[in-house]
Design a protein around this motif. Sequence first.
Motif, PDB file in Angstrom:
ATOM      1  N   LYS A   1      41.379   8.191  76.281  1.00  9.71           N
ATOM      2  CA  LYS A   1      41.979   9.503  76.573  1.00  9.71           C
ATOM      3  C   LYS A   1      41.713  10.464  75.407  1.00  9.71           C
ATOM      4  CE  LYS A   1      45.161  11.466  79.426  1.00  9.71           C
ATOM      5  NZ  LYS A   1      45.674  11.377  80.736  1.00  9.71           N
ATOM      6  N   ILE A   2      41.046  11.574  75.732  1.00  9.64           N
ATOM      7  CA  ILE A   2      40.713  12.591  74.720  1.00  9.64           C
ATOM      8  C   ILE A   2      41.615  13.800  74.938  1.00  9.64           C
ATOM      9  CG2 ILE A   2      38.912  14.148  73.855  1.00  9.64           C
ATOM     10  CD1 ILE A   2      36.814  12.139  74.816  1.00  9.64           C
ATOM     11  N   ASN A   3      42.207  14.293  73.850  1.00  2.29           N
ATOM     12  CA  ASN A   3      43.137  15.420  73.922  1.00  2.29           C
ATOM     13  C   ASN A   3      42.575  16.569  73.082  1.00  2.29           C
ATOM     14  OD1 ASN A   3      45.426  17.109  73.752  1.00  2.29           O
ATOM     15  ND2 ASN A   3      46.824  15.343  73.758  1.00  2.29           N
ATOM     16  N   ILE A   4      42.410  17.735  73.700  1.00  2.00           N
ATOM     17  CA  ILE A   4      41.849  18.883  72.983  1.00  2.00           C
ATOM     18  C   ILE A   4      42.984  19.830  72.620  1.00  2.00           C
ATOM     19  CG2 ILE A   4      40.082  20.705  73.011  1.00  2.00           C
ATOM     20  CD1 ILE A   4      38.950  17.922  73.566  1.00  2.00           C
ATOM     21  N   LEU A   5      43.316  19.884  71.327  1.00  2.00           N
ATOM     22  CA  LEU A   5      44.343  20.812  70.847  1.00  2.00           C
ATOM     23  C   LEU A   5      43.640  22.123  70.501  1.00  2.00           C
ATOM     24  CD1 LEU A   5      47.224  21.403  69.825  1.00  2.00           C
ATOM     25  CD2 LEU A   5      46.584  20.352  67.649  1.00  2.00           C
ATOM     26  N   GLY A   6      44.069  23.205  71.155  1.00  2.00           N
ATOM     27  CA  GLY A   6      43.343  24.472  71.006  1.00  2.00           C
ATOM     28  C   GLY A   6      42.315  24.612  72.114  1.00  2.00           C
ATOM     29  N   GLY A   7      42.526  23.876  73.208  1.00  2.00           N
ATOM     30  CA  GLY A   7      41.557  23.845  74.313  1.00  2.00           C
ATOM     31  C   GLY A   7      41.457  25.146  75.091  1.00  2.00           C
ATOM     32  N   THR A   8      42.374  26.101  74.825  1.00  2.00           N
ATOM     33  CA  THR A   8      42.260  27.398  75.500  1.00  2.00           C
ATOM     34  C   THR A   8      41.401  28.367  74.705  1.00  2.00           C
ATOM     35  OG1 THR A   8      44.311  28.073  74.438  1.00  2.00           O
ATOM     36  CG2 THR A   8      44.475  27.270  76.709  1.00  2.00           C
ATOM     37  N   GLY A   9      41.049  28.008  73.464  1.00  2.00           N
ATOM     38  CA  GLY A   9      40.264  28.906  72.620  1.00  2.00           C
ATOM     39  C   GLY A   9      38.789  28.873  72.987  1.00  2.00           C
ATOM     40  N   GLN A  10      38.027  29.725  72.307  1.00  3.00           N
ATOM     41  CA  GLN A  10      36.600  29.855  72.643  1.00  3.00           C
ATOM     42  C   GLN A  10      35.822  28.586  72.325  1.00  3.00           C
ATOM     43  OE1 GLN A  10      35.173  34.071  71.618  1.00  3.00           O
ATOM     44  NE2 GLN A  10      37.015  33.775  70.395  1.00  3.00           N
ATOM     45  N   LEU A  11      36.144  27.931  71.217  1.00  2.00           N
ATOM     46  CA  LEU A  11      35.465  26.672  70.892  1.00  2.00           C
ATOM     47  C   LEU A  11      36.029  25.527  71.731  1.00  2.00           C
ATOM     48  CD1 LEU A  11      33.479  25.008  69.218  1.00  2.00           C
ATOM     49  CD2 LEU A  11      35.236  24.821  67.435  1.00  2.00           C
ATOM     50  N   GLY A  12      37.361  25.442  71.789  1.00  2.00           N
ATOM     51  CA  GLY A  12      38.000  24.328  72.496  1.00  2.00           C
ATOM     52  C   GLY A  12      37.626  24.280  73.965  1.00  2.00           C
ATOM     53  N   SER A  13      37.576  25.441  74.625  1.00  2.00           N
ATOM     54  CA  SER A  13      37.259  25.422  76.059  1.00  2.00           C
ATOM     55  C   SER A  13      35.812  24.992  76.279  1.00  2.00           C
ATOM     56  CB  SER A  13      37.548  26.772  76.706  1.00  2.00           C
ATOM     57  OG  SER A  13      36.847  27.790  76.062  1.00  2.00           O
TER      58      SER A  13
END
Length: 292
Positions: free
Chosen positions: A2-14
Amino acid sequence: MKINILGGTGQLGSRIVEVLLQAGTRPEHLTVSCRNAPRARRFADLGIEVRHADLDLPETLAPAFAGTDVLMLIPSMADVEDRIVQHEHILTGAASASVGRIVLSSFSAARTDSRFLIAPYLVYAESKLRVSGMDWTILRNGMYLDPLADWAPALARQGRLPYPVRQGRVAYISRDDLARASAGALMQDGHSGQVYELTGPEAVSMPQLAAALAAATGAPIVFDCVSEAEFMANCREDGIPDRDSAILASMYRAVDHGECEQVSEHVELLSGAPAETVDKYLRRAIESPDVH
Ligand SMILES: NC(=O)c1ccc[n+]([C@@H]2O[C@H](COP(=O)([O-])OP(=O)(O)OC[C@H]3O[C@@H](n4cnc5c(N)ncnc54)[C@H](OP(=O)(O)O)[C@@H]3O)[C@@H](O)[C@H]2O)c1
């Protein structure tokens, strides 16, 4: 896994989420942790779990990270002091959620003798992660190319690229390439305890950068080596707060001392393909602005 992206709404994270999906990661193996759930709606619609995580509300973090094997940590753009506190919150939350490995987005100038005003945070963040007891991977991102594509129409009108840089070179890289490399570091085994320098394939001088912008826009653009005071005055005219322009000016001081000119092959190592050159990226991004 399971991978969790913190900041996934940002330009890099998305972009990282998109690359993971393109690479075949199933939505149920991904989590996007963010403070602004509506911004993650398109990921929720794909079946990705979206969890509430506000870096200023430490009680939200351990629940957001529960069940996470690998956490992508993209820091916020808060003031240095606030970022340090947020980093404490993130590591405490991740440790209590028993996160296996943290992949940290850092920056080229993460060194104690850096001229960059954000460097104290970067050095702290990397050091604190190394002694956290969790597995870690550090990605030192090179300077973003993307803002130059956004700025290109104004530069074409002015006919000059005004930076306070006398001799420094920069191994610029796009968020697209950073996302590909970051996704590789998240998905693959074998990157624990490693520090990667994510750079473009070449370090360009400011006159070379101006020439690339001129070629991509079709307008004559030349490099204008301005003083730091002139750079700050230009920033003020553009409505940039003095605090932010002081940070930008310090970044170009770091550039002039060679802190952003290292070229590495780590993007290819992590993603299987080298990063785009400045020329190629600028042509692509300026021709089709929706690609960046
Ligand atoms: N390499 C370079 O040249 C360069 C240049 C500039 C910045 N950076 C670095 O790039 C990173 C930002 O990446 P980006 O380009 O993706 O920027 P971005 O689009 O501004 O994304 C920032 C992300 O941080 C989130 N965030 C901000 N404050 C938060 C908080 N209190 N709690 C939870 N989330 C929060 C934002 O969430 P919301 O959607 O809720 O706002 C957003 O998802 C930073 O680490 C910055 O230091 C690098």
